[in-house]
Each structure stands twice: as structure tokens, then as C-alpha cells.
Design a protein around this motif. Structure first.
Motif, PDB file in Angstrom:
ATOM      1  N   THR A 138       0.858  -1.182   0.000  1.00 45.23           N
ATOM      2  CA  THR A 138       0.000   0.000   0.000  1.00 45.23           C
ATOM      3  C   THR A 138       0.890   1.227   0.000  1.00 45.23           C
ATOM      4  N   ILE A 139       0.644   2.178  -0.927  1.00 45.79           N
ATOM      5  CA  ILE A 139       1.476   3.373  -1.008  1.00 45.79           C
ATOM      6  C   ILE A 139       0.613   4.634  -1.078  1.00 45.79           C
ATOM      7  N   ASN A 140       1.218   5.742  -0.669  1.00 45.07           N
ATOM      8  CA  ASN A 140       0.550   7.037  -0.723  1.00 45.07           C
ATOM      9  C   ASN A 140       1.390   7.960  -1.607  1.00 45.07           C
ATOM     10  N   LEU A 141       1.026   8.070  -2.879  1.00 40.61           N
ATOM     11  CA  LEU A 141       1.796   8.859  -3.835  1.00 40.61           C
ATOM     12  C   LEU A 141       1.758  10.348  -3.515  1.00 40.61           C
ATOM     13  N   LYS A 142       0.632  10.812  -3.005  1.00 36.69           N
ATOM     14  CA  LYS A 142       0.507  12.213  -2.630  1.00 36.69           C
ATOM     15  C   LYS A 142       1.500  12.558  -1.527  1.00 36.69           C
ATOM     16  N   GLN A 143       1.627  11.672  -0.553  1.00 36.95           N
ATOM     17  CA  GLN A 143       2.544  11.902   0.559  1.00 36.95           C
ATOM     18  C   GLN A 143       3.994  11.840   0.087  1.00 36.95           C
ATOM     19  N   ALA A 144       4.293  10.892  -0.805  1.00 30.09           N
ATOM     20  CA  ALA A 144       5.653  10.789  -1.335  1.00 30.09           C
ATOM     21  C   ALA A 144       6.052  12.076  -2.059  1.00 30.09           C
ATOM     22  N   LYS A 145       5.143  12.617  -2.850  1.00 21.59           N
ATOM     23  CA  LYS A 145       5.407  13.857  -3.584  1.00 21.59           C
ATOM     24  C   LYS A 145       5.605  15.025  -2.619  1.00 21.59           C
ATOM     25  N   LEU A 146       4.790  15.069  -1.573  1.00 23.06           N
ATOM     26  CA  LEU A 146       4.888  16.131  -0.580  1.00 23.06           C
ATOM     27  C   LEU A 146       6.256  16.144   0.091  1.00 23.06           C
ATOM     28  N   LEU A 147       6.804  14.950   0.326  1.00 26.14           N
ATOM     29  CA  LEU A 147       8.088  14.830   1.014  1.00 26.14           C
ATOM     30  C   LEU A 147       9.274  14.818   0.052  1.00 26.14           C
ATOM     31  N   GLY A 148       8.979  14.872  -1.248  1.00 25.69           N
ATOM     32  CA  GLY A 148      10.058  14.862  -2.240  1.00 25.69           C
ATOM     33  C   GLY A 148      10.741  13.515  -2.361  1.00 25.69           C
ATOM     34  N   ILE A 149       9.998  12.441  -2.130  1.00 22.44           N
ATOM     35  CA  ILE A 149      10.550  11.090  -2.193  1.00 22.44           C
ATOM     36  C   ILE A 149      10.043  10.385  -3.442  1.00 22.44           C
ATOM     37  N   THR A 150      10.959   9.794  -4.185  1.00 24.57           N
ATOM     38  CA  THR A 150      10.596   9.012  -5.367  1.00 24.57           C
ATOM     39  C   THR A 150      10.563   7.535  -4.983  1.00 24.57           C
ATOM     40  N   LEU A 151       9.383   6.957  -5.004  1.00 21.30           N
ATOM     41  CA  LEU A 151       9.259   5.548  -4.636  1.00 21.30           C
ATOM     42  C   LEU A 151       9.768   4.669  -5.770  1.00 21.30           C
ATOM     43  N   PRO A 152      10.373   3.522  -5.449  1.00 23.26           N
ATOM     44  CA  PRO A 152      10.856   2.609  -6.485  1.00 23.26           C
ATOM     45  C   PRO A 152       9.726   2.178  -7.421  1.00 23.26           C
ATOM     46  N   LYS A 153      10.020   2.064  -8.708  1.00 18.13           N
ATOM     47  CA  LYS A 153       9.015   1.671  -9.684  1.00 18.13           C
ATOM     48  C   LYS A 153       8.421   0.304  -9.359  1.00 18.13           C
ATOM     49  N   SER A 154       9.252  -0.600  -8.847  1.00 17.92           N
ATOM     50  CA  SER A 154       8.770  -1.946  -8.505  1.00 17.92           C
ATOM     51  C   SER A 154       7.728  -1.895  -7.391  1.00 17.92           C
ATOM     52  N   MET A 155       7.910  -0.979  -6.453  1.00 17.95           N
ATOM     53  CA  MET A 155       6.964  -0.822  -5.349  1.00 17.95           C
ATOM     54  C   MET A 155       5.632  -0.281  -5.863  1.00 17.95           C
ATOM     55  N   ILE A 156       5.713   0.710  -6.737  1.00 17.47           N
ATOM     56  CA  ILE A 156       4.497   1.294  -7.308  1.00 17.47           C
ATOM     57  C   ILE A 156       3.732   0.256  -8.123  1.00 17.47           C
ATOM     58  N   LYS A 157       4.451  -0.520  -8.922  1.00 15.56           N
ATOM     59  CA  LYS A 157       3.808  -1.544  -9.753  1.00 15.56           C
ATOM     60  C   LYS A 157       3.121  -2.603  -8.901  1.00 15.56           C
ATOM     61  N   GLU A 158       3.797  -3.007  -7.821  1.00 22.96           N
ATOM     62  CA  GLU A 158       3.214  -4.019  -6.926  1.00 22.96           C
ATOM     63  C   GLU A 158       1.935  -3.502  -6.283  1.00 22.96           C
ATOM     64  N   ALA A 159       1.958  -2.236  -5.858  1.00 23.36           N
ATOM     65  CA  ALA A 159       0.765  -1.651  -5.239  1.00 23.36           C
ATOM     66  C   ALA A 159      -0.369  -1.518  -6.243  1.00 23.36           C
ATOM     67  N   GLU A 160      -0.038  -1.157  -7.474  1.00 23.63           N
ATOM     68  CA  GLU A 160      -1.057  -0.972  -8.509  1.00 23.63           C
ATOM     69  C   GLU A 160      -1.699  -2.288  -8.939  1.00 23.63           C
ATOM     70  N   THR A 161      -0.920  -3.365  -8.942  1.00 25.30           N
ATOM     71  CA  THR A 161      -1.435  -4.649  -9.441  1.00 25.30           C
ATOM     72  C   THR A 161      -2.029  -5.530  -8.345  1.00 25.30           C
ATOM     73  N   LYS A 162      -1.458  -5.468  -7.134  1.00 26.66           N
ATOM     74  CA  LYS A 162      -1.900  -6.383  -6.072  1.00 26.66           C
ATOM     75  C   LYS A 162      -2.367  -5.689  -4.801  1.00 26.66           C
ATOM     76  N   GLY A 163      -2.054  -4.415  -4.680  1.00 31.16           N
ATOM     77  CA  GLY A 163      -2.364  -3.742  -3.426  1.00 31.16           C
ATOM     78  C   GLY A 163      -3.260  -2.546  -3.569  1.00 31.16           C
ATOM     79  N   GLU A 164      -2.807  -1.411  -3.007  1.00 35.27           N
ATOM     80  CA  GLU A 164      -3.655  -0.222  -2.991  1.00 35.27           C
ATOM     81  C   GLU A 164      -2.782   1.027  -3.133  1.00 35.27           C
ATOM     82  N   VAL A 165      -3.297   2.004  -3.873  1.00 32.81           N
ATOM     83  CA  VAL A 165      -2.575   3.255  -4.108  1.00 32.81           C
ATOM     84  C   VAL A 165      -3.464   4.419  -3.705  1.00 32.81           C
ATOM     85  N   PHE A 166      -2.954   5.283  -2.818  1.00 33.86           N
ATOM     86  CA  PHE A 166      -3.650   6.515  -2.458  1.00 33.86           C
ATOM     87  C   PHE A 166      -2.978   7.661  -3.206  1.00 33.86           C
ATOM     88  N   LYS A 167      -3.791   8.482  -3.902  1.00 40.55           N
ATOM     89  CA  LYS A 167      -3.236   9.566  -4.717  1.00 40.55           C
ATOM     90  C   LYS A 167      -3.692  10.921  -4.206  1.00 40.55           C
TER      91      LYS A 167
END
Length: 334
Positions: free
Chosen positions: A305-334
Motif C-alpha cells: 500500500t502506497i501514498n503517492l501524494k505523501q511521497a510527492k509532498l516529502l520529495g521522495i521518489t518511490l521505487p518503480k517496482s513498489m508502485i507496480k506491486e501496489a497498482e497490481t496487487k495492493g492499494e494506491v492513495f493519490k
């Protein structure tokens, strides 16, 4: 006596006899349908994770045939007040509830103490049920208590910390002193993190009112924060995030609802599924299954589960593999 009068008397007697038989015959169907099993559900406090467990319990009971007019559910929420836990547990005992369900460790402990080895108690989302004294062992609980444990996948959580903040050296861990599960998770994460080479700083709150001050101290001393599966921390998550955001400190929490509240990412065990399994177990116990030999079910499999809005706020780039896993099997908050 003339024949007409005799015939009339005979008819009246026959009518009265039939009426007596009909009215005196017991309505067995009505008797059978009047009894409803009573289930008491005691929740420690209102916050999204525990609310999901509650909804799951109701669905799990329904899957076993206990819903609508076939069951009486008495739901009580203690709102984190210890005196409420005691009063509400006693309420269930006074109304002779057939079974009670505790959402979070303090609620389960209160129910178990009140039941005193008698009526069944089902655990829902309890960390370390053996260490808290609720059961003898998870395989053979031994008494009137069994249920579902939702242990955090701590090694995976540490992996998330390493991926999100690869340069972090100091990890802050915060938990509530009165929450056995929170302390258990926090101290186990401390061991794992130290073994992995982190400098670990531990912080505690007694109540949610302490979060502002403790978080301000913590945010000035660490590179990242781990928020374990802890009811007090979860209830004060937004306060924690408001403070850490000012210092651009990422928070890696234990469950998806805490990510939604501003955590950056986690591997989350479904709280709804924990509740659902507890509801299923409750239904089985109502049907006669023995709690003493009914193993505690432990759920540890989680999803990214990832929070893309929070990552952007903190200036953190999440690994592409983590984003893909959340998009396909988990949950993404934008």
C-alpha cells in the motif's frame, strides 16, 4: 328430552372439545423461533482499522448463517476508556450473551476477565495472544478464548523502510505504553532494525494527547519513523503526520489505514479479513465448536500500500517496482 335439544347439546359439546384441543396444542414452531443467540462485540476505540475489523466480523457471522433476525448483536465501543471496557464487558455478562468478541487486546482482556473461564470469547485482531495471557498456546488455547491474531509482517516493513529511505541511519519507533500489541511490535522491530545496522530511538505515549509533544521531539532526532500496529498511535496518526511533515520525515506505518492518514507505504494485512475470520470462528463456536481446542488463526500475509501524494509532498521518489506491486496487487492513495 326431545331429539332436537339432544342434537343441539351434542353439537355444542363437540365444538367445545375441538376448540379445547386446538387452543391447548403447543405451538412448537413459535417456541423454536423465539430464541436468538446474543453476541456482544466490544471495540476499544473508533479508528479505521478497528472499524474494518468490526465490519468483517458481521460479514463472517453472516457467512455462518447468523444475520438479520437470526441473531442479536450488541455492539459497544469503549472509546479508549478503561472504565468503559469494564462496564460494557459486565453488561454482556448481565444479559447472558452466548459469546463475546473483543476488537483489540484491551477489549479482549476485559471480556476474558469478566467471562472468568465461562462463556466463549473470540479475539479479533489481537497481537501476541499468548504473551498477553489470553490463551495458553495458539494451537491449543486451553480455555474459553480463541480467535484471530493479526501479526505484523515486521521483516517486510523493515524492507519498506530500506526502499523508501535508503540513506536513513536513525529510525524512530513510537508506541503506546498501555497497548500490549503496540509494545510487542515496537520492540520486535527495534531488534530487527538494530540487527540491520540502524540506530534506533524509542518513543512512547501514554494517551493520544501526548502525541504532539513526543512527535515534535522525535521528528528532530530521526531520519524516518516506524509506526507499529498500535491503537493509540493509529488514533493519533494525523497528529503525528502533521508534525513529521514539517520536518520532511517519512512515516512507515503498519497498516493501510495509517498510510491513508499520511504514512508513505507499508505491507498491510487486511483488517477486514481479520474480522471476517473472527466472525467465521464465532459462528463455528455458536454451533458447538470447543474454544479450548480451536487453534488461534494467525494472518500475516499482506499487500503493498502506497501514498503517492505523501511521497510527492516529502520529495521522495518511490521505487518503480513498489508502485507496480501496489497498482497490481495492493492499494494506491493519490
Amino acid at each position: 328430552m326431545n331429539k332436537r335439544l339432544l342434537s343441539a347439546i351434542t353439537i355444542i359439546v363437540a365444538f367445545l372439545a375441538v376448540a379445547f384441543i386446538v387452543t391447548s396444542k403447543p405451538n412448537t414452531q413459535e417456541k423454536k423461533s423465539t430464541y436468538l443467540p446474543t453476541v456482544g462485540i466490544l471495540q476499544l476505540v473508533t479508528h479505521p482499522a478497528l472499524d474494518q475489523i468490526h465490519h468483517g466480523i458481521v460479514a463472517g457471522l453472516k457467512s455462518q448463517g447468523y444475520s438479520g433476525k437470526k441473531i442479536k448483536i450488541d455492539y459497544q465501543n469503549a472509546q479508549a476508556d478503561q472504565s468503559n471496557l469494564k462496564t460494557m464487558s459486565q453488561k454482556f455478562a448481565n444479559e447472558n450473551a452466548d459469546l463475546t468478541i473483543g476488537i483489540a487486546t484491551p477489549a479482549a482482556l476485559s471480556l476474558a476477565k469478566t467471562a472468568d473461564g465461562n462463556n466463549p470469547v473470540i479475539l479479533a485482531g489481537i497481537t501476541d495472544p499468548t504473551g498477553s495471557g489470553l490463551v495458553k498456546t495458539t494451537q491449543r488455547p486451553g480455555n474459553n478464548v480463541t480467535g484471530v491474531s493479526g501479526d505484523s509482517p515486521l521483516k517486510q516493513h523493515l524492507g519498506v523502510v530500506q526502499q523508501v529511505v535508503p540513506k536513513a541511519k536513525t529510525l524512530g519507533i513510537i508506541y503506546t505504553t498501555s497497548d500490549h500489541g503496540g509494545e510487542y511490535n515496537a520492540k520486535n522491530m527495534e531488534k530487527l532494525a538494530k540487527k540491520a545496522g540502524y540506530t534506533v530511538k524509542m518513543y512512547t505515549i501514554s494517551t493520544t494527547n501526548d502525541m504532539q509533544q513526543v512527535a515534535e521531539t522525535m521528528a528532530s532526532q530521526v531520519d524516518a519513523v516506524y509506526a507499529p500496529q498500535d491503537n493509540g498511535v493509529a488514533s493519533a496518526m494525523k497528529t503525528l503526520i502533521n508534525v513529521t511533515n514539517q520536518e520532511k520525515i517519512p512515516v512507515i506505518p503498519a497498516v493501510d489505514t495509517m498510510v491513508k492518514d499520511g504514512g508513505i507505504a507499508t505491507i498491510s494485512v487486511s483488517q477486514y479479513d481479520i474480522g471476517y475470520q473472527a466472525g467465521v470462528m464465532a459462528g463455528q463456536v455458536l454451533k458447538g465448536k470447543n474454544t479450548a481446542t480451536y487453534p488461534v488463526k494467525t494472518i500475516t500475509k499482506g499487500e503493498m500500500t502506497i501514498n503517492l501524494k505523501q511521497a510527492k509532498l516529502l520529495g521522495i521518489t518511490l521505487p518503480k517496482s513498489m508502485i507496480k506491486e501496489a497498482e497490481t496487487k495492493g492499494e494506491v492513495f493519490k
